[in-house]
Write an enzyme that holds these catalytic residues in place. Sequence first.
Site, PDB file in Angstrom:
ATOM      1  N   HIS A  43       0.801  -1.234   0.000  1.00 33.36           N
ATOM      2  CA  HIS A  43       0.000   0.000   0.000  1.00 33.36           C
ATOM      3  C   HIS A  43       0.828   1.275   0.000  1.00 33.36           C
ATOM      4  O   HIS A  43       0.275   2.348   0.243  1.00 33.36           O
ATOM      5  CB  HIS A  43      -0.899   0.018   1.237  1.00 33.36           C
ATOM      6  CG  HIS A  43      -2.081  -0.898   1.116  1.00 33.36           C
ATOM      7  ND1 HIS A  43      -3.061  -0.739   0.176  1.00 33.36           N
ATOM      8  CD2 HIS A  43      -2.432  -2.002   1.825  1.00 33.36           C
ATOM      9  CE1 HIS A  43      -3.974  -1.689   0.310  1.00 33.36           C
ATOM     10  NE2 HIS A  43      -3.601  -2.481   1.299  1.00 33.36           N
ATOM     11  N   GLU A 145      -7.639 -11.621   5.919  1.00 34.40           N
ATOM     12  CA  GLU A 145      -8.236 -10.279   5.904  1.00 34.40           C
ATOM     13  C   GLU A 145      -9.442 -10.217   4.966  1.00 34.40           C
ATOM     14  O   GLU A 145      -9.769  -9.167   4.435  1.00 34.40           O
ATOM     15  CB  GLU A 145      -7.193  -9.218   5.554  1.00 34.40           C
ATOM     16  CG  GLU A 145      -6.418  -9.466   4.281  1.00 34.40           C
ATOM     17  CD  GLU A 145      -5.465  -8.319   3.963  1.00 34.40           C
ATOM     18  OE1 GLU A 145      -5.519  -7.268   4.608  1.00 34.40           O
ATOM     19  OE2 GLU A 145      -4.665  -8.486   3.031  1.00 34.40           O
ATOM     20  N   ASP A 171      -9.330  -4.656   6.093  1.00 30.64           N
ATOM     21  CA  ASP A 171      -9.879  -5.340   4.919  1.00 30.64           C
ATOM     22  C   ASP A 171     -10.915  -6.386   5.328  1.00 30.64           C
ATOM     23  O   ASP A 171     -11.893  -6.605   4.617  1.00 30.64           O
ATOM     24  CB  ASP A 171      -8.753  -5.982   4.097  1.00 30.64           C
ATOM     25  CG  ASP A 171      -8.049  -4.934   3.250  1.00 30.64           C
ATOM     26  OD1 ASP A 171      -8.730  -4.003   2.773  1.00 30.64           O
ATOM     27  OD2 ASP A 171      -6.819  -5.034   3.075  1.00 30.64           O
TER      28      ASP A 171
END
Length: 247
Positions: A43, A145, A171
């Site tokens: 990310h 997740e 998530d």
Amino acid sequence: MSFRNRLRSGEKLIGTLVTLPSPEVVEILIDCDFDWLFLDLEHSAISTRDAQRLLQVASGKTPCLVRTESKDETAIRKALDIGAQGIIVPQVNSAEEAARVVTYAQYPPGGSRSVGLGRAQGYGLKFKNYIENANESLAIVVQIEHIDGVRNLQGILDVPGIDAVFIGPYDLSGSLGKLGQLHDPEVQQAIKTVFTEAKKCGMPVGAFAATTDAASDFIARGASLLAFATDALLLGTAAKKELGCLK
Ligand code: 3PY
Ligand code: MG
């Protein structure tokens, strides 16, 4: 002892996410005495090349796991070839996906990891020693997740070669249609299931916690691999607090 063995022994390991492509930030975090660092290539703007620089700075001081950009073979191979002590692979939602991760991360005959002569292998000069020890010393962590990962957890836990499961609460909440609502009962139930199932088979559990309260809660539930906050969050929070004292 390798980081993998420390992880498998259940040692409490508190780290933080490195999201800024800055060797200086890694130096500062090392001086703060984190047990490990989570280099986030999923990310952040950290490239493979940046990550190699960060690993060079951390070398011999603080173990680093790289969260790979994806669960693809290339992402896993590159993270290991630049010399990470292990990988955290996002969105592993089934036993098949978990088995593929292990295959990509391990050299033959157990796996299919392709051979490179990168930093991990001493640029070729330490190749023999590296390939003899890599499968036993590198940590393979898979992220749970998504609710599918929770539903398929038993199969994932049974895959040989997985060293820990790592909860991505954000998530996970999103997969339940409750993005960011970490206290929602359904999200909490999914998190509880991960702890209960993992505990039954002695699998270490890791988790991301944005705050100290969330981190303490995960520790109380039995998490041993903690990723607490991010470099940027720590900087921003401290800056705001200090500035607030002056204004
Ligand atoms: C999540 O919460 O989804 C994460 O992956 C945290 O790192
Ligand atoms: Mg995530």
